[in-house]
Design an enzyme around this catalytic site. Sequence first.
Site, PDB file in Angstrom:
ATOM      1  N   LYS A  96       0.145   4.236  -0.195  1.00 32.31           N
ATOM      2  CA  LYS A  96      -0.488   5.410   0.402  1.00 32.31           C
ATOM      3  C   LYS A  96      -0.283   6.629  -0.525  1.00 32.31           C
ATOM      4  CE  LYS A  96       0.447   3.363   4.858  1.00 32.31           C
ATOM      5  NZ  LYS A  96       0.157   3.447   6.263  1.00 32.31           N
TER       6      LYS A  96
ATOM      7  N   GLY B 105       2.040   2.036  10.653  1.00 30.01           N
ATOM      8  CA  GLY B 105       2.941   3.182  10.523  1.00 30.01           C
ATOM      9  C   GLY B 105       3.597   3.595  11.826  1.00 30.01           C
TER      10      GLY B 105
ATOM     11  N   ASN C 109       0.869  -1.175   0.000  1.00 28.04           N
ATOM     12  CA  ASN C 109       0.000   0.000   0.000  1.00 28.04           C
ATOM     13  C   ASN C 109       0.906   1.224   0.000  1.00 28.04           C
ATOM     14  OD1 ASN C 109      -1.842   2.025   0.434  1.00 28.04           O
ATOM     15  ND2 ASN C 109      -2.226   1.519   2.579  1.00 28.04           N
TER      16      ASN C 109
ATOM     17  N   GLU D  98      -5.630  -5.402  10.231  1.00 26.48           N
ATOM     18  CA  GLU D  98      -4.646  -4.360  10.489  1.00 26.48           C
ATOM     19  C   GLU D  98      -4.969  -3.633  11.792  1.00 26.48           C
ATOM     20  OE1 GLU D  98      -2.525  -3.100   6.673  1.00 26.48           O
ATOM     21  OE2 GLU D  98      -4.267  -1.814   6.892  1.00 26.48           O
TER      22      GLU D  98
ATOM     23  N   SER E 292       3.119  -2.466  10.231  1.00 27.14           N
ATOM     24  CA  SER E 292       4.571  -2.473  10.429  1.00 27.14           C
ATOM     25  C   SER E 292       5.204  -3.835  10.129  1.00 27.14           C
ATOM     26  CB  SER E 292       4.925  -1.996  11.851  1.00 27.14           C
ATOM     27  OG  SER E 292       4.459  -0.670  12.045  1.00 27.14           O
TER      28      SER E 292
ATOM     29  N   GLU F 269      -6.880   4.434   7.689  1.00 26.31           N
ATOM     30  CA  GLU F 269      -6.642   5.869   7.455  1.00 26.31           C
ATOM     31  C   GLU F 269      -7.852   6.509   6.794  1.00 26.31           C
ATOM     32  OE1 GLU F 269      -2.881   5.418   5.471  1.00 26.31           O
ATOM     33  OE2 GLU F 269      -1.990   4.778   7.356  1.00 26.31           O
TER      34      GLU F 269
ATOM     35  N   HIS G 120      -9.531   0.980   4.564  1.00 27.92           N
ATOM     36  CA  HIS G 120      -8.265   1.171   5.280  1.00 27.92           C
ATOM     37  C   HIS G 120      -8.505   2.086   6.484  1.00 27.92           C
ATOM     38  CE1 HIS G 120      -4.146   2.332   6.189  1.00 27.92           C
ATOM     39  NE2 HIS G 120      -3.789   1.236   5.539  1.00 27.92           N
TER      40      HIS G 120
HETATM   41  C1  PEP Z   1      -0.864  -0.119   5.714  1.00 25.69           C
HETATM   42  O1  PEP Z   1      -0.796   0.985   5.202  1.00 25.69           O
HETATM   43  O2  PEP Z   1      -1.800  -0.861   5.434  1.00 25.69           O
HETATM   44  C2  PEP Z   1       0.200  -0.546   6.636  1.00 25.69           C
HETATM   45  C3  PEP Z   1       0.129  -1.716   7.204  1.00 25.69           C
HETATM   46  O3  PEP Z   1       1.225   0.363   6.850  1.00 25.69           O
HETATM   47  P1  PEP Z   1       2.610   0.045   7.583  1.00 25.69           P
HETATM   48  O4  PEP Z   1       3.151  -1.234   7.018  1.00 25.69           O
HETATM   49  O5  PEP Z   1       3.479   1.218   7.270  1.00 25.69           O
HETATM   50  O6  PEP Z   1       2.333  -0.090   9.055  1.00 25.69           O
END
Ligand code: PEP
Length: 251
Positions: free
Chosen positions: A11, A171, A9, A165, A211, A95, A93
Amino acid sequence: MRKIIIAGNWKMNKTPAEARALAATIAANDKIGCEVVICTPFVDLFAAKEAIAGSKVRLGAQNVHWAESGAFTGEISASMLKEVGVEYVIVGHSERRQYFGETDETVNARAKAALAKGLKVILCVGESLEQRQSGVTEQVITQQIKADLADLTVGNMKNVVIAYEPVWAIGTGLTATPEQAQEVCKLIRDLLSGIFGAETAAETTIQYGGSMNAGNAAQLLSMPDIDGGLIGGASLKPDDFAAIIAAGSAK
Ligand code: PEP
């Protein structure tokens, strides 16, 4: 039996020129042994598509609107994505839920519109830190799975991937332990079994995201109910993403 899917992803990162270069580097990997998807910003889709042509890498987007067309400034329809060559789309997601007012109802509407046009959906669910600390993770995930997948059929589920997630791990550099991630991925599989039946539950790819990186991917992916990863930050670093793809290919 279940497809292992490693999805990046991106972003809101990379201009079209930068996207072309990164996608080409990812696509040059000749050791890909699992499904690999890159979910780029909308304006990067054309460049990324050209860069991955002829490779094993699939194209994904990060959102989709539920309407076919119309007065929805700033939104993108499933038909538009399809015509550009998009195969996967992320919906729900955290976010989007956190910063853009996405609700289970809109997530469900977006998922249904994407599936109706033949796109594959990566549906994200996950609890916040407060919710985990107050012991309601199971209730939160149950509510999201039931509401986000409302009205979907067994047939639709062949084109749905669930990404667990935990919001507190996205992040932040804080990764769920393999046991924490496994526990919720197993809960999701049990919920899918209750809604769609055991066969569908057994066949649905459930990813972990939060992460995930080159150092922890293999351990997370070794868990029985974790069938891949949705990767943010590390998917922008070709060597790290390649290491995660290697871990997915080894499963
Ligand atoms: C994501 O954006 O779905 C995600 C898991 O980000 P990150 O790996 O940076 O935590």
